[in-house]
Structure formats: structure tokens, C-alpha cells
Design a protein around this motif. Structure first.
Motif, PDB file in Angstrom:
ATOM      1  N   ASN A 127       6.634  44.851   0.706  1.00 60.29           N
ATOM      2  CA  ASN A 127       6.698  44.083  -0.530  1.00 60.29           C
ATOM      3  C   ASN A 127       5.365  44.347  -1.234  1.00 60.29           C
ATOM      4  O   ASN A 127       4.368  43.703  -0.951  1.00 60.29           O
ATOM      5  N   HIS A 128       5.354  45.321  -2.122  1.00 59.82           N
ATOM      6  CA  HIS A 128       4.125  45.923  -2.624  1.00 59.82           C
ATOM      7  C   HIS A 128       4.047  45.825  -4.152  1.00 59.82           C
ATOM      8  O   HIS A 128       5.072  45.840  -4.832  1.00 59.82           O
ATOM      9  N   PRO A 129       2.833  45.754  -4.714  1.00 65.84           N
ATOM     10  CA  PRO A 129       2.686  45.714  -6.174  1.00 65.84           C
ATOM     11  C   PRO A 129       3.277  46.962  -6.829  1.00 65.84           C
ATOM     12  O   PRO A 129       3.050  48.084  -6.371  1.00 65.84           O
ATOM     13  N   ALA A 163     -11.363  49.015   0.625  1.00 73.11           N
ATOM     14  CA  ALA A 163     -10.593  47.785   0.831  1.00 73.11           C
ATOM     15  C   ALA A 163     -11.061  46.690  -0.114  1.00 73.11           C
ATOM     16  O   ALA A 163     -10.248  45.940  -0.666  1.00 73.11           O
ATOM     17  N   SER A 164     -12.352  46.583  -0.323  1.00 73.56           N
ATOM     18  CA  SER A 164     -12.916  45.584  -1.230  1.00 73.56           C
ATOM     19  C   SER A 164     -12.488  45.850  -2.672  1.00 73.56           C
ATOM     20  O   SER A 164     -12.143  44.920  -3.415  1.00 73.56           O
ATOM     21  N   MET A 165     -12.484  47.111  -3.068  1.00 70.37           N
ATOM     22  CA  MET A 165     -12.082  47.453  -4.433  1.00 70.37           C
ATOM     23  C   MET A 165     -10.585  47.222  -4.639  1.00 70.37           C
ATOM     24  O   MET A 165     -10.183  46.683  -5.680  1.00 70.37           O
ATOM     25  N   ARG A 166      -9.765  47.600  -3.670  1.00 70.02           N
ATOM     26  CA  ARG A 166      -8.321  47.345  -3.794  1.00 70.02           C
ATOM     27  C   ARG A 166      -8.064  45.846  -3.928  1.00 70.02           C
ATOM     28  O   ARG A 166      -7.286  45.410  -4.785  1.00 70.02           O
ATOM     29  N   CYS A 167      -8.738  45.070  -3.095  1.00 74.38           N
ATOM     30  CA  CYS A 167      -8.580  43.613  -3.126  1.00 74.38           C
ATOM     31  C   CYS A 167      -8.975  43.045  -4.490  1.00 74.38           C
ATOM     32  O   CYS A 167      -8.266  42.196  -5.054  1.00 74.38           O
ATOM     33  N   ALA A 168     -10.083  43.504  -5.039  1.00 70.74           N
ATOM     34  CA  ALA A 168     -10.552  43.024  -6.348  1.00 70.74           C
ATOM     35  C   ALA A 168      -9.540  43.379  -7.449  1.00 70.74           C
ATOM     36  O   ALA A 168      -9.246  42.548  -8.318  1.00 70.74           O
ATOM     37  N   ILE A 169      -8.991  44.584  -7.384  1.00 70.65           N
ATOM     38  CA  ILE A 169      -8.017  45.017  -8.392  1.00 70.65           C
ATOM     39  C   ILE A 169      -6.751  44.170  -8.294  1.00 70.65           C
ATOM     40  O   ILE A 169      -6.241  43.653  -9.297  1.00 70.65           O
ATOM     41  N   TRP A 170      -6.222  44.020  -7.074  1.00 68.59           N
ATOM     42  CA  TRP A 170      -5.015  43.219  -6.902  1.00 68.59           C
ATOM     43  C   TRP A 170      -5.260  41.757  -7.298  1.00 68.59           C
ATOM     44  O   TRP A 170      -4.388  41.136  -7.898  1.00 68.59           O
ATOM     45  N   ASN A 171      -6.423  41.227  -6.981  1.00 70.57           N
ATOM     46  CA  ASN A 171      -6.741  39.846  -7.377  1.00 70.57           C
ATOM     47  C   ASN A 171      -6.790  39.717  -8.898  1.00 70.57           C
ATOM     48  O   ASN A 171      -6.356  38.709  -9.449  1.00 70.57           O
ATOM     49  N   HIS A 172      -7.314  40.724  -9.569  1.00 71.99           N
ATOM     50  CA  HIS A 172      -7.389  40.702 -11.026  1.00 71.99           C
ATOM     51  C   HIS A 172      -5.988  40.621 -11.651  1.00 71.99           C
ATOM     52  O   HIS A 172      -5.782  39.926 -12.654  1.00 71.99           O
ATOM     53  N   PHE A 173      -5.022  41.313 -11.069  1.00 73.39           N
ATOM     54  CA  PHE A 173      -3.656  41.345 -11.599  1.00 73.39           C
ATOM     55  C   PHE A 173      -2.703  40.421 -10.836  1.00 73.39           C
ATOM     56  O   PHE A 173      -1.485  40.550 -10.956  1.00 73.39           O
ATOM     57  N   ARG A 174      -3.234  39.483 -10.063  1.00 80.22           N
ATOM     58  CA  ARG A 174      -2.430  38.657  -9.150  1.00 80.22           C
ATOM     59  C   ARG A 174      -1.259  37.929  -9.820  1.00 80.22           C
ATOM     60  O   ARG A 174      -0.251  37.672  -9.189  1.00 80.22           O
ATOM     61  N   ASP A 175      -1.368  37.597 -11.107  1.00 80.65           N
ATOM     62  CA  ASP A 175      -0.282  36.897 -11.789  1.00 80.65           C
ATOM     63  C   ASP A 175       0.799  37.848 -12.299  1.00 80.65           C
ATOM     64  O   ASP A 175       1.837  37.399 -12.799  1.00 80.65           O
ATOM     65  N   ASP A 176       0.559  39.141 -12.177  1.00 78.80           N
ATOM     66  CA  ASP A 176       1.504  40.126 -12.700  1.00 78.80           C
ATOM     67  C   ASP A 176       1.587  41.351 -11.775  1.00 78.80           C
ATOM     68  O   ASP A 176       1.623  42.482 -12.234  1.00 78.80           O
ATOM     69  N   LEU A 177       1.629  41.117 -10.464  1.00 78.32           N
ATOM     70  CA  LEU A 177       1.685  42.234  -9.509  1.00 78.32           C
ATOM     71  C   LEU A 177       3.041  42.934  -9.511  1.00 78.32           C
ATOM     72  O   LEU A 177       3.133  44.103  -9.149  1.00 78.32           O
ATOM     73  N   LEU A 178       4.087  42.214  -9.904  1.00 78.08           N
ATOM     74  CA  LEU A 178       5.451  42.740  -9.857  1.00 78.08           C
ATOM     75  C   LEU A 178       5.793  43.229  -8.448  1.00 78.08           C
ATOM     76  O   LEU A 178       6.171  44.388  -8.230  1.00 78.08           O
TER      77      LEU A 178
END
Length: 194
Positions: A127-129, A163-178
Motif C-alpha cells: 500500500n504505497h504512495p 531514509a530520512s529524506m524519503r520520510c521528510a518527503i512523504w510527511n510533506h505530502f501526507r495529506d495527499d499520498l494517494l
């Protein structure tokens, strides 16, 4: 990790995908020639990559599937009770959950596809963005992460750890990860580390 399910498709007598619930299974009971050994041999092929007791060959492709032009054998293992931390990028700890590598049931699902009974191509169903701004991050390189961070003015405390950069990116788009259940090809680019 605990194996909870096995799925087989186009392997010997199993043309359609069949799911075998392993959970606390201790024995297979059934009539002769019903497919019990096939299930155990599929496990051997999956875990030993053809270097175990059973060697995969073209005769293992389901004959009806082959007649329809489908030469792909699928053996899928689904795991629960996963480790809290994993290492994907050299020595950086992360988790299956943080990396969006779990299926919709919260399990790790690894698919091995054997085209024409050859070497396995490995996928993870997760279940991935799928939002184009943050999709396919596992396939990107560090420079790609930095570009996304810079372009979107994303706050990231450590731009040397993938891993830190991926986490920051996903957190930034957390309301619209789809989020959507997709198959991630682990043979591509940096996904090989998975």
C-alpha cells in the motif's frame, strides 16, 4: 518474521491463484495427487531460489496457462510479525511501515515471478504512495531526493540519509499520498537494496 500465507499461480496443477493459509499449520492432509507436495516444493523454490531440493523447469508451468500463452509462474509469500527496524540504505535504520512496504493487511508480501521458469523477478505488493510528487521514492537516488526537497521547500533534518529524506518527503505530502496497493519492482535502480 512469520510466514502466514503462500500464493501460487500457474505452477503445476494450480492455474488460477490459490492462497494457502499457513498461520499455525503443522501438517498437510489430503488424498494422493491433490497438490500437497506442490505447495511444499513451491516453498522450497521461493526460499532457496532454485538451489534447494527442487529445481524449477519449464514442465512446472501450468499446461492450460501455457496453452493460453502465459509462461509466468508466481510464488508469493506473505509475512507477519516483522522486525521493528530494517536497514535498506547501507546502515540507516527504518521500518517496513515507514517505507510503505506493507500490503493493505499490514503484512510484507513478496512476489517472485518466474518467466518461462527462469530466474525470479522480485516484487513487493504494498500500500504505497502513488502521488507523482512522492511516488517511486524507493527507485530514486540521493540527488533526486534533494531536488524534490529543494523544489518543494521541504524541511529535512538530515539530507545525507536516504531514509530520512524519503520520510521528510512523504510527511510533506501526507495529506495527499494517494495510497494504493501496487507492486514495487525490486530489481530496478536503488530498490535492489530492499
Amino acid at each position: 518474521m512469520k510466514l502466514v500465507k503462500l500464493k501460487i499461480k500457474n505452477f503445476r496443477r494450480y492455474k488460477e491463484e490459490v492462497t494457502i493459509n499457513i498461520e499455525d499449520l503443522t501438517a498437510f492432509v489430503g488424498k494422493n495427487d491433490i497438490g500437497k507436495s506442490t505447495i511444499l516444493e513451491a516453498l522450497d523454490i521461493f526460499f532457496n531460489d532454485g538451489k534447494g531440493v527442487v529445481k524449477l523447469d519449464k514442465d512446472d508451468i501450468n499446461k492450460a496457462a501455457l496453452a493460453e500463452g502465459d509462461k509466468d509462474i508466481y510464488i508469493t509469500a506473505i509475512f507477519s510479525e516483522l522486525p521493528a527496524n530494517i536497514i535498506i540504505d547501507s546502515s540507516n535504520e527504518t521500518s517496513f511501515n515507514v517505507e510503505y512496504l506493507l500490503n493493505s493487511e499490514g503484512c510484507l508480501e513478496i512476489i517472485k515471478k518466474y518467466s518461462n521458469a527462469g530466474s525470479a523477478k522480485v516484487f513487493i505488493r504494498a500500500n504505497h504512495p502513488t502521488n507523482p510528487n512522492c511516488a517511486d521514492l524507493l527507485l530514486k537516488k540521493q540527488t533526486d531526493y534533494r531536488k524534490i526537497i529543494q523544489t518543494n521547500s521541504i524541511e529535512c533534518e538530515n539530507q545525507t540519509l536516504n531514509a530520512s529524506m524519503r520520510c521528510a518527503i512523504w510527511n510533506h505530502f501526507r495529506d495527499d499520498l494517494l495510497l494504493q496497493e501496487i507492486e514495487i519492482d525490486t530489481s530496478k535502480e536503488d530498490a535492489k537494496n530492499i
